[in-house]
Design an enzyme around this catalytic site. Structure first.
Site: not given
Ligand code: 13P
Ligand code: ZN
Length: 272
Positions: A115, A139, A141, A169, A210
Site C-alpha cells: 500500500e 492502515h 483492519h 467525543e 477492507h
Molecule cells: P502489506 O502486507 O503489503 O502491507 O499488505 C497488507 C494490507 O493490509 C493490504 O491492504
Molecule cells: Zn489492508
C-alpha cells in the site's frame, strides 16, 4: 545513534504493537508509515546502507528526497516488537518522488508495504493540507468498521453521522467527518488516488469491506483517531444487534451545541 535507540523509532514500534494488541492486524494485515523529520534522519543516518532504486508505482513530487519508515509487505505487526529490523524499513525517495530505495531494515529481504502508493499519496496531500504537520499514515483492519460497510450505504454523510452519534467525543476528535471508498482492488495507484482525494477533506478514509486509513500529526494522535473510530463502530454494531432502530440519539442541534462549547467547526452538510 543506533536506529532502534531513537525515540521516534521506539514510538513507531509501540504504535504497531498497540495495533496488534487491539486485534486490528491479523496475519500481515495493515501497514504504518512515518515521515521522518530532518533531525531524526540526521540522528540515525550513520546506519544507512542504500539498496537499489525501485519504482513507487505513482508519483509524489512534493515528497521528493524525504525519508519514511514503512512496514514491510507481508510482514506481521505481531513481529514488529520482537523482530523490528526484519519487519520494517527506512526508505528514501528520489529527487522526482517516483522511486524509493531501502536504506535500513527489512534485513531478511522484502519490500515496503504493497500500500506504499496510498500511504505516500496520502502523505503528499497532508503535507499540502496541514503545512507539513501530519507525519503518520496508518492502515488497519478493525472488524467493527469493516462490518458497518456491509449494512450502510457507502456515503460519507451516512458514515460520519452514525459514527458521530455513537460517542459524544467523536465530532471533537474527527470534526471534518469520514470519507468512504467503495470496494476497489487494494495495493495499486487507483485506490491510492481515490483515498488521497478523500484525505484532502478528511483525516479518516474507510475502505469498504477492507479497513481504514487515518492520518495524524504524531503516533498518539493517529493511533487515538483509529481507536476512537473503531470504538464508535463497535457501539454501532452493538446498537444494531440490540434493535433495528435507535430509540433516541444525539440530534443535529445537540451537535451544534457541542461544537460551540468545544470550539470545533462541524460542516453543515452533516447536520441536517
Ligand atoms: P502489506 O502486507 O503489503 O502491507 O499488505 C497488507 C494490507 O493490509 C493490504 O491492504
Ligand atoms: Zn489492508
Amino acid at each position: 545513534m543506533k536506529v532502534l535507540d531513537a525515540e521516534f523509532v521506539k514510538g513507531y514500534i509501540r504504535m504497531a504493537n498497540d495495533g496488534w494488541e487491539q486485534g486490528w492486524h491479523e496475519r500481515n494485515g495493515g501497514n504504518l508509515t512515518y515521515r521522518m523529520k530532518p533531525e531524526e534522519v540526521a540522528q540515525v543516518k550513520e546506519n544507512f546502507a542504500p539498496k537499489e532504486w525501485m519504482p513507487i508505482g505513482t508519483s509524489v513530487p512534493r515528497l521528493a528526497g524525504e525519508y519514511f519508515m514503512a512496514t514491510g509487505s507481508g510482514k506481521y505487526f505481531r513481529n514488529v516488537i520482537i523482530k523490528p529490523e526484519e519487519s520494517f524499513a527506512i526508505i528514501e525517495l528520489d529527487d522526482k518522488g517516483e522511486n524509493y530505495r531501502i536504506v535500513w531494515g527489512l534485513s531478511g529481504g522484502g519490500r515496503p508495504t504493497s500500500e506504499l502508493p496510498s500511504h505516500l499519496m496520502n502523505h503528499e496531500v497532508k503535507v499540502i493540507a496541514t503545512g507539513g504537520k501530519h507525519r503518520v499514515i496508518y492502515h488497519a483492519h478493525p472488524a467493527n468498521v469493516i462490518a458497518m460497510t456491509f449494512v450502510l450505504p457507502l456515503e460519507d454523510k451516512v458514515f460520519t453521522r452514525e459514527l458521530w452519534e455513537m460517542a459524544t467525543e467523536c465530532p471533537v476528535v474527527f470534526p471534518d467527518g469520514v470519507g468512504v471508498v467503495p470496494w476497489m482492488v487494494p495495493g495499486g495507484r487507483d485506490i491510492a488516488v481515490a483515498t488521497s482525494e478523500l484525505m484532502k477533506k478528511y483525516d479518516v478514509a474507510i475502505w469498504a469491506h477492507h479497513g481504514i486509513f487515518v492520518s495524524g500529526e504524531d503516533f498518539d494522535l493517529t493511533f487515538g483517531l483509529m481507536h476512537t473510530v473503531e470504538k464508535s463502530a463497535e457501539i454501532f454494531v452493538k446498537v444494531r444487534s440490540m434493535a433495528p432502530e435507535k430509540r433516541q440519539t444525539i440530534t443535529s442541534q445537540d451537535f451544534r451545541d457541542l461544537a460551540r462549547d468545544f470550539n470545533v467547526t462541524l460542516p453543515e452538510e452533516f447536520l441536517d
